[in-house]
Write a protein that holds these residues in place. Structure first.
Motif, PDB file in Angstrom:
ATOM      1  N   GLY A 143       0.864  -1.302  -0.119  1.00  0.00           N
ATOM      2  CA  GLY A 143      -0.131   0.056  -0.104  1.00  0.00           C
ATOM      3  C   GLY A 143       0.817   1.417   0.008  1.00  0.00           C
ATOM      4  O   GLY A 143       0.354   2.343   0.010  1.00  0.00           O
ATOM      5  N   LEU A 144       2.031   1.186  -0.075  1.00  0.00           N
ATOM      6  CA  LEU A 144       2.957   2.316   0.155  1.00  0.00           C
ATOM      7  C   LEU A 144       3.158   2.673  -1.280  1.00  0.00           C
ATOM      8  O   LEU A 144       3.292   2.243  -2.367  1.00  0.00           O
ATOM      9  N   PRO A 145       3.413   4.371  -1.529  1.00  0.00           N
ATOM     10  CA  PRO A 145       3.733   4.784  -2.691  1.00  0.00           C
ATOM     11  C   PRO A 145       5.316   4.537  -3.262  1.00  0.00           C
ATOM     12  O   PRO A 145       5.788   5.714  -3.304  1.00  0.00           O
ATOM     13  N   TYR A 146       5.486   3.554  -3.453  1.00  0.00           N
ATOM     14  CA  TYR A 146       6.966   3.144  -3.949  1.00  0.00           C
ATOM     15  C   TYR A 146       7.307   4.058  -5.064  1.00  0.00           C
ATOM     16  O   TYR A 146       6.286   4.335  -5.952  1.00  0.00           O
ATOM     17  N   ALA A 147       8.702   4.485  -5.307  1.00  0.00           N
ATOM     18  CA  ALA A 147       8.958   5.049  -6.617  1.00  0.00           C
ATOM     19  C   ALA A 147       8.575   4.332  -7.837  1.00  0.00           C
ATOM     20  O   ALA A 147       8.776   3.319  -7.945  1.00  0.00           O
ATOM     21  N   ALA A 148       8.175   5.075  -8.904  1.00  0.00           N
ATOM     22  CA  ALA A 148       7.506   4.477  -9.952  1.00  0.00           C
ATOM     23  C   ALA A 148       8.785   3.588 -10.660  1.00  0.00           C
ATOM     24  O   ALA A 148       8.442   2.420 -10.880  1.00  0.00           O
ATOM     25  N   ASP A 149       9.937   4.363 -10.706  1.00  0.00           N
ATOM     26  CA  ASP A 149      11.226   3.411 -11.386  1.00  0.00           C
ATOM     27  C   ASP A 149      11.889   2.815 -10.406  1.00  0.00           C
ATOM     28  O   ASP A 149      12.718   3.723  -9.414  1.00  0.00           O
ATOM     29  N   PRO A 150      12.288   1.520 -10.270  1.00  0.00           N
ATOM     30  CA  PRO A 150      12.936   0.932  -9.203  1.00  0.00           C
ATOM     31  C   PRO A 150      14.528   1.217  -9.614  1.00  0.00           C
ATOM     32  O   PRO A 150      15.372   0.799  -8.628  1.00  0.00           O
ATOM     33  N   ALA A 151      14.887   1.674 -10.562  1.00  0.00           N
ATOM     34  CA  ALA A 151      16.393   1.718 -11.033  1.00  0.00           C
ATOM     35  C   ALA A 151      16.967   3.089 -10.139  1.00  0.00           C
ATOM     36  O   ALA A 151      16.923   4.239 -10.492  1.00  0.00           O
ATOM     37  N   ILE A 152      17.689   2.819  -9.001  1.00  0.00           N
ATOM     38  CA  ILE A 152      18.154   3.779  -8.478  1.00  0.00           C
ATOM     39  C   ILE A 152      19.343   4.695  -9.127  1.00  0.00           C
ATOM     40  O   ILE A 152      19.475   5.724  -8.960  1.00  0.00           O
ATOM     41  N   THR A 153      20.039   3.723 -10.068  1.00  0.00           N
ATOM     42  CA  THR A 153      21.071   4.577 -10.370  1.00  0.00           C
ATOM     43  C   THR A 153      20.465   5.785 -11.593  1.00  0.00           C
ATOM     44  O   THR A 153      21.059   6.557 -12.093  1.00  0.00           O
ATOM     45  N   ARG A 154      19.090   5.374 -12.296  1.00  0.00           N
ATOM     46  CA  ARG A 154      18.358   6.346 -13.042  1.00  0.00           C
ATOM     47  C   ARG A 154      18.383   7.598 -12.074  1.00  0.00           C
ATOM     48  O   ARG A 154      18.377   8.913 -12.621  1.00  0.00           O
ATOM     49  N   HIS A 155      17.831   7.441 -10.857  1.00  0.00           N
ATOM     50  CA  HIS A 155      17.682   8.680  -9.962  1.00  0.00           C
ATOM     51  C   HIS A 155      18.644   9.356  -9.568  1.00  0.00           C
ATOM     52  O   HIS A 155      18.693  10.410  -9.633  1.00  0.00           O
ATOM     53  N   LEU A 156      19.664   8.515  -9.512  1.00  0.00           N
ATOM     54  CA  LEU A 156      21.341   9.047  -9.123  1.00  0.00           C
ATOM     55  C   LEU A 156      21.547   9.870 -10.505  1.00  0.00           C
ATOM     56  O   LEU A 156      22.004  10.899 -10.103  1.00  0.00           O
ATOM     57  N   ALA A 157      21.343   9.393 -11.624  1.00  0.00           N
ATOM     58  CA  ALA A 157      21.759  10.148 -12.731  1.00  0.00           C
ATOM     59  C   ALA A 157      21.148  11.347 -12.940  1.00  0.00           C
ATOM     60  O   ALA A 157      21.670  12.485 -13.302  1.00  0.00           O
ATOM     61  N   GLU A 158      19.815  11.393 -12.574  1.00  0.00           N
ATOM     62  CA  GLU A 158      18.862  12.709 -12.471  1.00  0.00           C
ATOM     63  C   GLU A 158      19.281  13.618 -11.583  1.00  0.00           C
ATOM     64  O   GLU A 158      19.446  14.832 -11.646  1.00  0.00           O
ATOM     65  N   PHE A 159      19.781  13.053 -10.340  1.00  0.00           N
ATOM     66  CA  PHE A 159      20.011  13.950  -9.206  1.00  0.00           C
ATOM     67  C   PHE A 159      21.253  14.621  -9.441  1.00  0.00           C
ATOM     68  O   PHE A 159      21.465  16.106  -9.282  1.00  0.00           O
ATOM     69  N   LEU A 160      22.148  13.754 -10.050  1.00  0.00           N
ATOM     70  CA  LEU A 160      23.792  14.712 -10.301  1.00  0.00           C
ATOM     71  C   LEU A 160      23.559  15.443 -11.592  1.00  0.00           C
ATOM     72  O   LEU A 160      24.315  16.729 -11.682  1.00  0.00           O
ATOM     73  N   SER A 161      22.686  15.203 -12.396  1.00  0.00           N
ATOM     74  CA  SER A 161      22.549  15.885 -13.405  1.00  0.00           C
ATOM     75  C   SER A 161      22.011  17.574 -13.103  1.00  0.00           C
ATOM     76  O   SER A 161      22.319  18.741 -13.833  1.00  0.00           O
ATOM     77  N   GLU A 162      21.322  17.456 -12.249  1.00  0.00           N
ATOM     78  CA  GLU A 162      20.428  18.341 -11.600  1.00  0.00           C
ATOM     79  C   GLU A 162      21.239  19.424 -10.709  1.00  0.00           C
ATOM     80  O   GLU A 162      21.266  20.716 -10.773  1.00  0.00           O
TER      81      GLU A 162
END
Length: 907
Positions: free
Chosen positions: A349-368
């Protein structure tokens, strides 16, 4: 839990060993307290032979937290609460409501995420006070760690949990920051040799429930490069993504292999719980450097099935790598971005992140953010992370740490260069944040090395809708204790009327200054709960406007406070975060979906006001039964096409003339009908919460005429605006209705029964047990011959009571699957002729992707076959078998009324 003896001249951070139950009657001191709460079974409670030192010897405990709660909960998952911290940040449920354990056993008392968090803190307090009776914990400075990306509501609720545990002097620190303080403490004699000005440090914190990303920039202290300062310059988005998701992924892998090799039925919900627990062991073993070629996952059988029902699946190292490393840490380019679609993980029931690929989230974070903190003249600072500090249980796995290092090398290594980030060694990942929190407490006292921790997020108040623009209230470089005043752009506050200001936050627009007026870009800014104040409204002609400015502060404990200040007299109003709006009622109002559905010119609105006054005012000349037609004539549109902006204006005119309903029974009936219609569905437009509360004060228990027509219209009104009522108000409405249903002597009038059932079934915040009772009664009444005319209302009520997707209510009030399946079976067996049956079955069986809400495949197939036999609409069958969203007509049928333009049901 770590601490510092501040009286020691050479103070050190020490770990407090926490006494806790590790087995029945067995108490041991451990360095960590696993954050699990467990309700003992009757046999376990009776077999307890020992209690914790600070507990009452005469009263045996019925619950526990810590090691035994974790281990016993693996055997009885329906009795265990976990992931309370993730639930604390979940804006789709009432975080103060008692609903954990999520889909727990029927005999287990429920707790809120706040109460569960408080239980852990209360245990720590009891353990500490027993060990240091002369220095009780409520007299100490207590630093609590939390995810860097916690929203303001979650922070406020963390403080509330601490207060419930009796802790008075509480401060908050973000976990990645605490982890870095722990690194400084661990290298207090040589840290200056390990860093140099210009470097960028990435803190990557991946725990069981969340992923937190933080950037810290190393800058020179003063004119010399011999001394450095640490500046936290960026914080990532809130990601409910971590070890729990990996456990689910391993369990799904095992289930898929099981389906390939066996024709057996899928695991039951309780077996699935145990499979997820077993998957945690598989994950930890197979990510270890000393792993074997394969691992066998075992799940015991249930009840009398014995060995025949046991689950045994062999998972290879290659399969685990593909699931965990390639699934959560794939090698992706720096330009890759995470998917924004709905998460495939719906299990808890938890709103888990839509994309499980943590490296994609990391790429977005570092790009920004990799250039955050670098000004135009700064040519020395790095725009790639030279240093990486890992924290969190997931990163205890060497394979995962290496995959992240490899990804950073691929992204930032220049052609022909041999480069990769240096990993900062951390002594204990499981103790780091507690050690860092204790060290930070000393930093607050002026000792140790301080991180210049800018807020890392800019806060904005929306002040304009078309085009959407917002005023910067708190800049990203704010530090704790600072106050800000946005007086360059005075606002006009209408006194005597509710006002609500949508709030936005950005972790990318860190250069905006207080008072800047900026365009709202949803790609750069995220909506927060609005902040609001509502003063009692007088007659609209007596309203006045004040020139005000907004004052804001970042408190020392880490929470945000905002005030409206009268520019002339200095009067201040506290602007509270509207925590209710983070449930299902008003959280989307500030996106403007309802407000932008149509604006009516002021002349037309004034003509409508005059018509309403001519009906309910001092000198009426329009009959009550003519007012709706008159309003439709004035607006030249059907009432179902009136936009939300107009109907809320009409509601206010009705509220101003509320005394006019007392003229005659006909006046009251028409007033109730029109006022409820104009306020439906009780949410969706800014300050609807305030409007619904005004309606409650005006009407609840205060009908002027106890005639049947007034009673019926009042039931229609409450049904229409039920989504804006609190759980307590819904309970007050339901109590006498439930009493009438339970009583053999009290009778529901036949001409009121339809609206009676539609109202009580629309109260989605009622207790689950009450909803089950109501559904069982409705099904029983459905079978009685005398209720033929009532059957459509009973079918509608069953659909609302047992719906897999609530119309507006929180998910924690969803009725258990087994009960809903029994209702479906009964309806299919009865095969009633009513045309309402297909919609009811769709509501009861609509697929959600959440194992704990979805009915069994066999029941779903039976229901789908039945719908096809009745030639139901294809979309109904699709909703049942595959899921999806309701179309406008279906929403109208589920709601029981037309919905205003631009407003949708909660899901």
């Amino acid at each position: 839990m770590c601490y510092v003896d501040t009286s020691a001249p050479d103070w050190q951070v020490a770990t407090f060993r926490i006494p806790q139950c590790v087995d029945l009657g067995q108490i041991e001191k451990r360095e960590t307290l696993p954050s699990f709460h467990y309700e003992l079974t009757a046999s376990e409670a009776g077999g307890q032979t020992g209690v914790l030192p600070w507990q009452n010897d005469s009263a045996k405990p019925t619950s526990c937290v810590g090691v035994f709660a974790r281990d016993a909960g693996a055997r009885h998952p329906g009795r265990r609460i976990h992931s309370a911290k993730s639930w604390l940040s979940h804006d789709g449920v009432d975080r103060t409501a008692d609903f954990l354990p999520w889909h727990g056993d029927a005999d287990v008392p429920r707790m809120s995420p706040v109460a569960a968090s408080s239980e852990y803190l209360r245990h720590l307090r009891g353990a500490w006070d027993d060990a240091f009776a002369e220095h009780p914990l409520h007299e100490q400075d207590v630093v609590i760690t939390l995810p860097a990306s916690f929203d303001e509501v979650a922070r406020e609720l963390t403080i509330k949990a601490a207060k419930q545990a009796g802790l008075k002097r509480v401060y908050l620190i973000e976990e990645p920051q605490a982890a870095f303080y722990a690194w400084i403490d661990g290298h207090r004699h040589d840290w200056q040799d390990l860093v140099r000005p210009g470097q960028l440090i990435l803190v990557c914190d991946i725990g069981g429930g969340t992923t937190d990303l933080t950037l810290i920039r190393v800058r020179p202290a003063g004119q010399s490069n011999d001394q450095v300062q640490f500046h936290r310059v960026a914080v990532g988005r809130h990601l409910i993504l971590g070890g729990d998701n990996m456990d689910l992924a391993v369990a799904k892998l095992a289930e898929a292999k099981l389906n390939e090799t066996s024709a057996g039925t899928p695991p039951s919900a309780s077996q699935w719980d145990r499979m997820v627990q077993a998957s945690r062991t598989v994950k930890e073993s197979m990510l270890d450097e000393a792993r074997g070629a394969s691992f066998t996952l075992n799940v015991a059988a249930e009840g009398a099935k014995l060995l025949a029902g046991a689950i045994q699946v062999e998972l290879t190292a290659e399969e685990i790598d593909a699931t965990l490393l390639d699934g959560f840490f794939p090698r992706v380019p720096l330009s890759d971005r995470p998917s924004r679609q709905q998460s495939g993980f719906q299990e808890f029931g938890l709103p888990y992140a839509a994309d499980p690929a943590i490296t994609r989230h990391l790429a977005e974070f570092l790009s920004e953010h990799r250039r955050s903190g670098i000004d135009e003249q700064d040519t020395e600072s790095a725009d790639r992370p030279d240093l990486v500090l890992f924290n969190g249980g997931v990163l205890a796995a060497p394979a995962i740490r290496q995959r992240i290092v490899d990804s950073l090398r691929d992204w930032f290594q220049a052609p022909g260069e041999t480069w990769q980030p240096q990993v900062l060694a951390s002594q204990r990942l499981d103790l780091a944040v507690a050690r860092g929190a204790a060290y930070y407490a000393m930093v607050r006292r002026g000792q140790g090395v301080r991180i210049a921790a800018n807020l890392g997020r800019s806060y904005y108040m929306q002040v304009q809708h078309d085009p959407p623009r917002a005023l910067c209230l708190i800049p990203g470089n704010a530090e704790a204790g600072q106050q800000f005043r946005a007086d360059d752009h005075p606002l006009h506050l209408q006194v005597g009327a509710p006002v609500q200001f949508p709030l936005w936050v950005s972790s990318t627009r860190l250069a905006d200054r207080v008072g800047d007026l900026v365009a709202i870009d949803p790609n750069e800014m995220s909506a927060l709960p609005p902040i609001c104040t509502a003063l009692v409204r007088g007659r609209r002609r007596e309203e006045t406007e004040l020139s005000v400015f907004v004052e804001s502060e970042l408190s020392e404990i880490g929470t945000v406070g905002m005030y409206c200040v009268d520019a002339e007299h200095g009067k201040r109003w506290k602007l509270e975060f509207d925590i209710r709006s983070t449930l299902e009622t008003d959280r989307d109002a500030h996106t403007g979906s309802g407000e932008t559905a149509g604006i009516v010119d002021s002349e037309t609105v004034e003509a409508c006001a005059d018509a309403i006054e001519s009906t309910f005012g001092a000198e009426p000349d329009i009959k009550p039964n003519q007012i709706v037609k008159r309003l439709e004539s004035i607006t030249e549109t059907s009432r179902n096409d009136w936009p939300p902006t107009l109907i809320r204006e009409l509601w206010q005119f009705m509220a101003d003339l509320e005394t006019g309903r007392r003229k005659t029974p006909a006046h009251e009936a028409r007033w109730l009908n029109l006022a409820g219609f104009c306020l439906r569905p009780g949410y969706g437009v800014a300050v609807d919460d305030w409007r619904v509360q005004q309606m409650w004060r005006m009407l609840h228990g205060r009908l002027a005429f106890p005639a049947s027509q007034s009673r019926t219209e009042s039931m229609i009104l409450w049904r229409r605006i039920a989504g804006g009522l609190t759980a307590g108000q819904q309970q007050q409405l339901a109590a006498p209705m439930l009493a009438a249903l339970r009583s053999k002597s009290r009778r529901i009038e036949p001409h009121e029964a339809n609206e009676f059932w539609r109202l009580i079934a629309s109260l989605e915040r009622l207790d689950v047990r009450q909803k089950i009772e109501l559904g069982d009664i409705a099904l029983k009444e459905f079978g009685r011959k005398k209720n033929v005319r009532l059957r459509p209302a009973l079918l509608w009520a069953l659909g609302r009571l047992g719906g897999r997707q609530p119309a507006y209510g929180p998910l924690n009030t969803t009725i258990p699957v087994a009960k809903v399946e029994s209702w479906i079976e009964s309806l299919v067996a009865i095969d009633p002729p009513e045309s309402d049956v297909p919609l009811t079955l769709v509501q009861l069986g609509r697929k959600t992707g959440d194992r704990y809400r979805d009915i069994a495949a066999a029941t779903r197939d039976k229901a789908a076959t039945y719908l096809q036999s009745r030639q139901a609409a294809d979309h109904f069958v699709t909703l049942l078998t595959d899921g999806g969203t309701l179309d406008r007509d279906e929403e109208t049928a589920v709601f029981g009324d037309s919905l205003p333009l631009g407003i949708r049901l909660g899901r």
